[in-house]
Design a protein around this motif. Sequence first.
Motif, PDB file in Angstrom:
ATOM      1  N   LEU A 287       0.863  -1.191   0.000  1.00 41.44           N
ATOM      2  CA  LEU A 287       0.000   0.000   0.000  1.00 41.44           C
ATOM      3  C   LEU A 287       0.896   1.236   0.000  1.00 41.44           C
ATOM      4  CD1 LEU A 287      -2.672  -0.964   2.711  1.00 41.44           C
ATOM      5  CD2 LEU A 287      -2.961  -0.990   0.227  1.00 41.44           C
ATOM      6  N   LEU A 288       0.555   2.208  -0.808  1.00 48.79           N
ATOM      7  CA  LEU A 288       1.347   3.443  -0.883  1.00 48.79           C
ATOM      8  C   LEU A 288       0.434   4.662  -0.820  1.00 48.79           C
ATOM      9  CD1 LEU A 288       3.806   2.503  -3.800  1.00 48.79           C
ATOM     10  CD2 LEU A 288       4.363   2.608  -1.350  1.00 48.79           C
ATOM     11  N   GLY A 289       0.963   5.745  -0.310  1.00 48.36           N
ATOM     12  CA  GLY A 289       0.294   7.044  -0.395  1.00 48.36           C
ATOM     13  C   GLY A 289       1.110   7.917  -1.346  1.00 48.36           C
ATOM     14  N   LEU A 290       0.716   9.163  -1.463  1.00 48.77           N
ATOM     15  CA  LEU A 290       1.452  10.108  -2.315  1.00 48.77           C
ATOM     16  C   LEU A 290       1.492  11.455  -1.626  1.00 48.77           C
ATOM     17  CD1 LEU A 290       2.729  10.453  -5.223  1.00 48.77           C
ATOM     18  CD2 LEU A 290       0.513  11.439  -5.886  1.00 48.77           C
ATOM     19  N   GLY A 291       2.685  11.983  -1.471  1.00 45.63           N
ATOM     20  CA  GLY A 291       2.803  13.321  -0.893  1.00 45.63           C
ATOM     21  C   GLY A 291       2.518  14.374  -1.952  1.00 45.63           C
ATOM     22  N   ASP A 292       2.220  15.584  -1.530  1.00 48.31           N
ATOM     23  CA  ASP A 292       1.905  16.636  -2.526  1.00 48.31           C
ATOM     24  C   ASP A 292       3.181  17.071  -3.280  1.00 48.31           C
ATOM     25  OD1 ASP A 292       1.409  19.287  -0.011  1.00 48.31           O
ATOM     26  OD2 ASP A 292       3.181  18.103  -0.578  1.00 48.31           O
ATOM     27  N   ASN A 293       4.336  16.548  -2.817  1.00 46.71           N
ATOM     28  CA  ASN A 293       5.577  16.802  -3.570  1.00 46.71           C
ATOM     29  C   ASN A 293       5.975  15.569  -4.397  1.00 46.71           C
ATOM     30  OD1 ASN A 293       6.352  15.002  -1.635  1.00 46.71           O
ATOM     31  ND2 ASN A 293       8.173  16.123  -0.968  1.00 46.71           N
ATOM     32  N   SER A 294       5.007  14.680  -4.594  1.00 48.41           N
ATOM     33  CA  SER A 294       5.180  13.466  -5.427  1.00 48.41           C
ATOM     34  C   SER A 294       6.098  12.419  -4.821  1.00 48.41           C
ATOM     35  CB  SER A 294       5.695  13.824  -6.836  1.00 48.41           C
ATOM     36  OG  SER A 294       4.776  14.670  -7.486  1.00 48.41           O
ATOM     37  N   HIS A 295       6.307  12.466  -3.509  1.00 43.73           N
ATOM     38  CA  HIS A 295       7.042  11.349  -2.876  1.00 43.73           C
ATOM     39  C   HIS A 295       6.065  10.238  -2.557  1.00 43.73           C
ATOM     40  CE1 HIS A 295       5.703  12.770   1.219  1.00 43.73           C
ATOM     41  NE2 HIS A 295       5.808  11.482   1.474  1.00 43.73           N
ATOM     42  N   THR A 296       6.612   9.027  -2.429  1.00 40.31           N
ATOM     43  CA  THR A 296       5.831   7.901  -1.916  1.00 40.31           C
ATOM     44  C   THR A 296       6.733   7.089  -1.001  1.00 40.31           C
ATOM     45  OG1 THR A 296       4.293   6.107  -2.508  1.00 40.31           O
ATOM     46  CG2 THR A 296       6.349   6.264  -3.788  1.00 40.31           C
ATOM     47  N   ALA A 297       6.162   6.378  -0.052  1.00 40.85           N
ATOM     48  CA  ALA A 297       6.944   5.800   1.061  1.00 40.85           C
ATOM     49  C   ALA A 297       7.810   6.960   1.566  1.00 40.85           C
ATOM     50  CB  ALA A 297       7.743   4.594   0.593  1.00 40.85           C
ATOM     51  N   SER A 298       9.125   6.736   1.707  1.00 43.63           N
ATOM     52  CA  SER A 298       9.977   7.908   2.018  1.00 43.63           C
ATOM     53  C   SER A 298      10.977   8.133   0.897  1.00 43.63           C
ATOM     54  CB  SER A 298      10.673   7.728   3.367  1.00 43.63           C
ATOM     55  OG  SER A 298       9.735   7.937   4.409  1.00 43.63           O
ATOM     56  N   LEU A 299      10.497   7.885  -0.323  1.00 40.57           N
ATOM     57  CA  LEU A 299      11.301   8.190  -1.524  1.00 40.57           C
ATOM     58  C   LEU A 299      11.053   9.662  -1.839  1.00 40.57           C
ATOM     59  CD1 LEU A 299      10.363   4.991  -3.582  1.00 40.57           C
ATOM     60  CD2 LEU A 299      12.378   5.316  -2.134  1.00 40.57           C
ATOM     61  N   PHE A 300      11.842  10.503  -1.212  1.00 41.78           N
ATOM     62  CA  PHE A 300      11.643  11.947  -1.315  1.00 41.78           C
ATOM     63  C   PHE A 300      12.465  12.543  -2.455  1.00 41.78           C
ATOM     64  CE2 PHE A 300       9.052  13.538   2.168  1.00 41.78           C
ATOM     65  CZ  PHE A 300       8.932  12.422   2.968  1.00 41.78           C
ATOM     66  N   PRO A 301      12.002  13.650  -3.041  1.00 38.67           N
ATOM     67  CA  PRO A 301      12.762  14.289  -4.129  1.00 38.67           C
ATOM     68  C   PRO A 301      14.222  14.539  -3.733  1.00 38.67           C
ATOM     69  CG  PRO A 301      10.606  15.342  -3.909  1.00 38.67           C
ATOM     70  CD  PRO A 301      10.745  14.376  -2.748  1.00 38.67           C
TER      71      PRO A 301
END
Length: 243
Positions: free
Chosen positions: A139-153
């Motif tokens: 299961l994944l969510g999406l941050g408003d900066n397009s990250h998912t899990a903790s795969l951050f820009p």
Amino acid sequence: MSVKLNIANSEAEVLTSLADFFIAKGNEAITAHGRFSVSLSGGSSPKKLYELLASAQYKNQLDWTKVDLFFGDERNVPQDHKDSNYLMAKIALFDPLNIPKENIFAVNTSSGPEGASKEYTVTINNYFKGEDAVFDLVLLGLGDNSHTASLFPHTPILHDRSSSVQEVYLHDQQVFRISMTARMINQAKHIAFLVYGEGKAIAVHHVLEDAEDIQEYPAQLIRKDDDVQWFLDEAAASKLEKK
Ligand SMILES: O=C(O)[C@H](O)[C@@H](O)[C@H](O)[C@H](O)COP(=O)(O)O
């Protein structure tokens, strides 16, 4: 290859649609190999899903004693901290369903960044008996900066091609998270994004329709095929050109 879009009129409908999907995949997995291994997402969006799964409407539709629960990422906080993904899932799902302790695989954040990520990688590899980690469902969510899990820009984990759990440093190394790599997530049999609300609409468009730019839109790292389903409400899907 494209993903399967499930666009519902409301948040309530998205949650019901994903809960039905979760139960269906769970029963499929248990029938096929006796267990259902799930990697949970954190943040605020999935809390209502977990509460729904633990409700009278769903709790008897799955043999929860055969469900093994992991975390796609975790924050650098103790397990009793308000920001802990584990605590959120414990309150919303584990406690109401009396999930057996041995079926819950939490990140040991007390071991610090490197220790926790190494330990969790070992935990997952041991669970899969040294074979590739292939979760039945991530299961994944999406941050408003397009990250998912903790795969951050713009973080090094975006270039990590291993199937593992890594530490992710944010805000000038001040904060860390623990996250599964894109490869570990992409090995899953099924992947389901849960994204609702107007605030995510631009990120959904970037990830699903913009030209590839994984530094800016890391969720683009997640594979796109028929076993990747996006559960969206109209608001979160409102900036999509192709629906
Ligand atoms: O630990 C986390 O926060 C999640 O794993 C993270 O990837 C989350 O899915 C997104 O940040 C969206 O969070 P919200 O659902 O709170 O908007």
